[in-house]
Scaffold this motif. Structure first.
Motif, short mmCIF file in Angstrom:
data_model
loop_
_atom_site.label_atom_id
_atom_site.label_comp_id
_atom_site.label_asym_id
_atom_site.label_seq_id
_atom_site.Cartn_x
_atom_site.Cartn_y
_atom_site.Cartn_z
N ARG A 1 5.61 3.89 16.20
CA ARG A 1 5.26 4.83 16.64
C ARG A 1 6.16 5.66 16.79
O ARG A 1 6.98 6.74 15.99
N LYS A 2 6.66 5.98 17.94
CA LYS A 2 7.86 6.35 18.61
C LYS A 2 9.20 5.82 18.40
O LYS A 2 10.10 6.84 17.52
N LEU A 3 8.92 5.60 17.85
CA LEU A 3 10.50 4.42 16.81
C LEU A 3 10.61 5.09 15.53
O LEU A 3 11.61 4.65 14.91
N GLY A 4 9.96 5.31 14.91
CA GLY A 4 9.27 5.94 13.66
C GLY A 4 9.66 4.26 12.40
O GLY A 4 9.79 3.89 12.87
N PRO A 5 9.42 4.82 11.00
CA PRO A 5 9.48 3.79 10.33
C PRO A 5 10.52 2.48 10.21
O PRO A 5 12.04 3.40 10.84
N SER A 6 10.68 1.30 10.13
CA SER A 6 11.94 0.14 10.31
C SER A 6 13.14 0.69 9.47
O SER A 6 13.10 1.32 8.20
N PRO A 7 14.11 0.89 9.64
CA PRO A 7 15.19 1.23 8.86
C PRO A 7 15.23 -0.12 7.95
O PRO A 7 16.38 0.47 7.40
N PHE A 8 15.12 -1.03 8.33
CA PHE A 8 14.96 -2.27 7.25
C PHE A 8 14.54 -2.17 6.46
O PHE A 8 14.53 -2.27 4.95
N ARG A 9 13.53 -1.30 6.90
CA ARG A 9 11.83 -0.64 5.06
C ARG A 9 13.27 0.53 3.94
O ARG A 9 13.54 0.76 2.57
N ALA A 10 13.96 1.27 5.18
CA ALA A 10 14.39 2.00 4.44
C ALA A 10 15.85 1.75 3.35
O ALA A 10 16.28 1.81 2.62
N ARG A 11 16.69 0.43 4.90
CA ARG A 11 17.09 0.04 3.62
C ARG A 11 17.42 -1.15 2.35
O ARG A 11 18.45 -1.59 1.21
N HIS A 12 16.09 -1.01 2.29
CA HIS A 12 14.79 -1.98 1.03
C HIS A 12 14.21 -1.17 0.65
O HIS A 12 12.45 -1.42 0.71
N PRO A 13 14.67 0.70 -0.11
CA PRO A 13 13.59 0.91 -0.77
C PRO A 13 12.40 0.41 -1.74
O PRO A 13 11.51 1.09 -1.28
N GLY A 14 12.98 -0.47 -2.12
CA GLY A 14 11.64 -1.45 -2.84
C GLY A 14 10.67 -2.43 -2.08
O GLY A 14 9.49 -2.74 -2.82
N ALA A 15 11.20 -2.48 -0.53
CA ALA A 15 10.04 -3.36 -0.21
C ALA A 15 8.61 -2.69 0.19
O ALA A 15 8.60 -1.60 -0.20
N VAL A 16 7.66 -4.18 -0.75
CA VAL A 16 6.90 -3.63 -0.08
C VAL A 16 5.61 -3.76 0.69
O VAL A 16 6.09 -4.44 2.14
N ARG A 17 5.33 -2.71 0.73
CA ARG A 17 4.36 -2.16 1.76
C ARG A 17 3.15 -3.10 2.53
O ARG A 17 2.49 -3.83 1.80
N ALA A 18 2.83 -3.70 3.94
CA ALA A 18 1.86 -4.43 3.89
C ALA A 18 1.08 -4.83 3.66
O ALA A 18 0.52 -5.64 3.15
N LYS A 19 0.14 -3.56 3.41
CA LYS A 19 -0.66 -3.21 3.06
C LYS A 19 -1.67 -3.22 1.58
O LYS A 19 -2.26 -3.19 1.21
N ASP A 20 0.34 -3.52 1.17
CA ASP A 20 0.59 -3.11 -0.43
C ASP A 20 0.58 -4.56 -0.40
O ASP A 20 0.39 -5.20 -2.57
N THR A 21 0.37 -6.01 0.46
CA THR A 21 0.23 -7.44 -0.65
C THR A 21 -0.40 -7.79 -0.75
O THR A 21 -0.31 -8.52 -1.26
N GLY A 22 -2.15 -7.05 -0.32
CA GLY A 22 -3.44 -7.97 -0.67
C GLY A 22 -3.39 -9.39 -0.16
O GLY A 22 -4.30 -9.93 -0.76
N ALA A 23 -2.19 -10.11 0.74
CA ALA A 23 -2.24 -11.14 0.63
C ALA A 23 -2.63 -11.34 2.67
O ALA A 23 -2.50 -12.77 2.76
#
Ligand code: FES
Length: 178
Positions: free
Chosen positions: A148-170
């Motif tokens: 939480r202190k680090l904030g959202p992953s920079p890797f996610r920011a570079r991949h705006p189409g990335a699916v959030r873990a909670k959306d995978t359903g898998a």
């Protein structure tokens, strides 16, 4: 010896959400847990009604030695803000040396993650036994606070189409392949 048969929920088992809770950013954390120890440790925390942060999805694998760097990196690619790898304590692996293999693989994962610009604090390795429900909760709370202190992953920011873990359903259990 008398046994405690009080089945009522612990007094503080359900905490009401405060305004601060609602405004706070919550990370998406993926937890890889071995079936025999860490997954059972999480279960112990639940059965014992130990309170802990809920912002994680658990992926059960048979042994932490199964958790390859690609699994962790894939979680980041899919939008995880932090990844926790957990297994049995050294010497307790049900497959003898699986967790030693996990340790080696985790070092490789950390190096690759560093090259990709993923901060070290987003990755953690912990040994948690089936009896350590309270420890599981403590690790989850500490790790969530750190991410939480680090904030959202920079890797996610570079991949705006990335699916959030909670959306995978898998998530929930390792998927068997046909
Ligand atoms: S079975 Fe738990 S780490 Fe191997």
């Amino acid at each position: 010896m008398t046994q405690n048969t009080d089945m009522r929920p612990a007094k503080n088992a359900r905490r009401k959400k405060t305004d601060a809770d609602k405004k706070r950013w919550n990370p998406d954390i993926v937890v890889f847990a071995c079936n025999w120890c860490s997954y059972a440790g999480a279960d112990t925390a639940g059965v014992s009604r130990v309170q802990h942060e809920p912002h994680f999805r658990m992926i059960r694998v048979m042994c932490s030695g199964r958790i390859q760097p690609a699994f962790v990196l894939h979680a980041f690619e899919k939008g995880a803000d932090g990844v926790l790898v957990s297994g049995c304590h050294i010497g307790d692996c049900h497959y003898i040396f699986g967790n030693e293999r996990a340790l080696e693989q985790f070092e490789i994962t950390k190096n690759v993650a560093r090259l990709l610009g993923i901060e070290e604090g987003r990755l953690r390795l912990e040994w948690i036994s089936a009896a350590e429900g309270a420890r599981f909760a403590k690790v989850i709370d500490e790790f969530t606070a750190e991410v939480r202190k680090l904030g959202p992953s920079p890797f996610r920011a570079r991949h705006p189409g990335a699916v959030r873990a909670k959306d995978t359903g898998a998530v929930g259990e390792e998927k068997a392949t046909a």
